[in-house]
Scaffold this active site. Structure first.
Site, mmCIF file in Angstrom:
data_model
loop_
_atom_site.group_PDB
_atom_site.id
_atom_site.type_symbol
_atom_site.label_atom_id
_atom_site.label_comp_id
_atom_site.label_asym_id
_atom_site.label_seq_id
_atom_site.Cartn_x
_atom_site.Cartn_y
_atom_site.Cartn_z
ATOM 1 N N ARG A 49 1.088 -1.367 -0.060
ATOM 2 C CA ARG A 49 0.060 -0.083 0.219
ATOM 3 C C ARG A 49 1.036 1.030 -0.537
ATOM 4 N NH1 ARG A 49 1.519 2.199 4.330
ATOM 5 N NH2 ARG A 49 0.499 3.621 3.960
ATOM 6 N N GLY A 50 0.073 2.951 0.050
ATOM 7 C CA GLY A 50 1.127 3.520 -0.371
ATOM 8 C C GLY A 50 0.937 4.024 -1.599
ATOM 9 N N ALA A 51 0.848 5.186 -1.975
ATOM 10 C CA ALA A 51 0.507 5.343 -2.999
ATOM 11 C C ALA A 51 2.222 5.403 -4.295
ATOM 12 C CB ALA A 51 0.518 7.504 -3.874
ATOM 13 N N GLN A 195 -2.793 2.609 9.728
ATOM 14 C CA GLN A 195 -1.748 3.133 9.344
ATOM 15 C C GLN A 195 -1.046 3.458 10.221
ATOM 16 O OE1 GLN A 195 -4.909 3.077 7.454
ATOM 17 N NE2 GLN A 195 -4.560 2.423 5.425
ATOM 18 N N ASP A 236 -1.751 11.091 -1.884
ATOM 19 C CA ASP A 236 -2.398 9.844 -3.164
ATOM 20 C C ASP A 236 -2.049 10.316 -4.921
ATOM 21 O OD1 ASP A 236 -3.065 8.709 -0.801
ATOM 22 O OD2 ASP A 236 -2.593 7.042 -2.430
ATOM 23 N N LYS A 247 -5.239 10.367 2.864
ATOM 24 C CA LYS A 247 -5.802 8.879 3.682
ATOM 25 C C LYS A 247 -6.885 9.426 4.377
ATOM 26 C CE LYS A 247 -5.876 5.653 4.197
ATOM 27 N NZ LYS A 247 -6.236 4.417 3.237
HETATM 28 O O1 MRU Z 1 -4.958 3.336 2.116
HETATM 29 P P1 MRU Z 1 -3.320 3.489 1.336
HETATM 30 O O2 MRU Z 1 -3.350 3.144 3.114
HETATM 31 O O3 MRU Z 1 -2.853 3.035 0.541
HETATM 32 O O4 MRU Z 1 -3.276 4.937 2.092
HETATM 33 C C1 MRU Z 1 -2.293 5.771 1.843
HETATM 34 C C2 MRU Z 1 -2.120 7.384 2.659
HETATM 35 O O5 MRU Z 1 -2.989 7.787 2.279
HETATM 36 C C3 MRU Z 1 -0.431 7.783 2.867
HETATM 37 O O6 MRU Z 1 -0.555 8.537 2.694
HETATM 38 C C4 MRU Z 1 -0.189 8.140 0.601
HETATM 39 O O7 MRU Z 1 -0.682 7.011 -0.225
HETATM 40 C C5 MRU Z 1 1.543 8.516 0.433
HETATM 41 S S1 MRU Z 1 2.527 6.934 1.069
HETATM 42 C C6 MRU Z 1 4.052 7.990 0.376
#
Ligand code: MRU
Length: 337
Positions: A49-51, A195, A236, A247
């Site tokens: 996960r994470g963009a 998270q 994201d 998020k």
């Molecule tokens: O649903 P997730 O855990 O994938 O969401 C992640 C986020 O919202 C992060 O803040 C975002 O992707 C930035 S990661 C460098």
């Protein structure tokens, strides 16, 4: 092994090794696969996960779909499947399109056996390496915001677990800490999937950074007590005008920071900026399953009928964002990238 030797994804002998983030912080368990379908599932389930990391993993997955022999219909199938995993992080789409371009520009009929697979893997690796570099530069660029030893409030997870490098907002915090410019980090627990309390806490602990976790709903009282000097969050997808999806709960922090006159920064690589989307109205927001919210309660007549509102992201309007830290520098409102 050093405490910080964990990694999010790594290509080993043409297989993807990934850390299953749903098991953290209890188990550091790595999973190995070369199946694009398994990687797609891992993205859907938030094992990955994470963009930026979603983009990197999807790029490897698309390349790996051609491991045996180049098969265009399988490539298309894998591309569509991976594209359907999560809608908000733009990195997913840009990374998949980068890998796809290799096929578009290649004369498949003249290809030596395995050559196209090597090119696809090389492109996925390039996306991974470039993200690592961007994280490093974000860490350096964000350092200028720390004019004294500060208390930082952050949301969700933006570290090594979410990127191909040391993180975005998290790496700004880490760089500042290494320069003795962090007093304390406050990490929102980040409901409903935690998270913050599971993943950011894991990474802060691994880096020996002093921190407290708070329920998302406690942030206002933390501001009221004057305990927040700066807010740092990730993104994201950032629209052309600077409106930023991150998020769920990030917008709350931006409103609070604004009211209390505290700087609110987003840190993201330029690959998260979507210049084809003008503003918030063009950013798709993922709605997730009701069970993530209500599933913690045993099912009975009442709970089984509860309707749930569970958006995974919200959008912070650009005018509430003091600045956007990228690898190219810090941008300020009104945004022009
Ligand atoms: O649903 P997730 O855990 O994938 O969401 C992640 C986020 O919202 C992060 O803040 C975002 O992707 C930035 S990661 C460098």
């Amino acid at each position: 092994m050093k405490k910080t030797d964990y990694f999010s994804v790594r290509l080993v002998n043409n297989e993807l090794v990934f850390l299953d983030q749903t098991l953290l912080p209890y188990e550091e368990k790595y999973f190995t696969t070369s199946s694009y379908e398994r990687i797609a599932l891992a993205i859907e389930r938030l094992e990955i996960r994470g963009a930026p990391l979603i983009g990197i993993a999807a790029a490897y997955a698309l390349a790996l779909s051609q491991k045996e022999i180049f098969n265009f219909s399988l490539f298309e199938k894998a591309y569509e499947r991976l594209k359907s995993t999560r809608p908000t992080a733009v990195n997913l789409f840009s990374a998949l399109n980068r890998v796809r371009k290799i096929v578009d520009n290649y004369n498949v009929n003249n290809s030596a056996k395995g050559e196209i697979f090597n090119l696809l893997i090389a492109e996925a690796k390039a996306i991974h390496n470039e993200d690592e570099d961007m994280c490093r530069l974000i860490g350096i660029n964000g350092l200028s915001l720390f004019t004294k030893k500060m208390n930082v409030l952050t949301h969700c997870n933006t570290g090594k677990l979410a990127t191909g490098g040391e993180g975005t907002a998290f790496n700004v915090i880490k760089s500042a800490f290494e320069n003795d410019l962090v007093n304390h980090v406050y990490a929102d627990e980040t409901r409903p999937l935690f998270q913050g309390s599971r993943l950011t806490a894991f990474e802060l602990h691994k880096n020996n950074i002093p921190f407290s976790v708070l329920p998302d709903s406690a942030a206002a009282s933390l501001f009221a007590l004057g305990k927040v000097d700066i807010v740092l969050a990730g993104a994201d997808r950032i629209a052309r005008n600077g409106d930023s999806a991150n998020k769920i709960g990030t917008y709350n922090l931006a409103l609070l920071a604004n009211y209390h006159d505290i700087p609110f920064y987003i840190a993201a690589p330029s690959t998260t900026i979507d210049l084809t989307t003008d503003d918030a109205s063009g950013i798709p927001i993922e709605q997730r399953n009701r069970s993530e919210v209500i599933g913690i309660f045993p099912e009975n007549e009442v709970t089984k009928n509860i309707d749930v509102y569970n958006p995974s992201f919200d959008i912070t309007p650009s005018k509430l964002i003091t600045g956007i830290i990228t690898e190219k520098g810090i941008f300020n409102f009104p945004y022009s990238f």
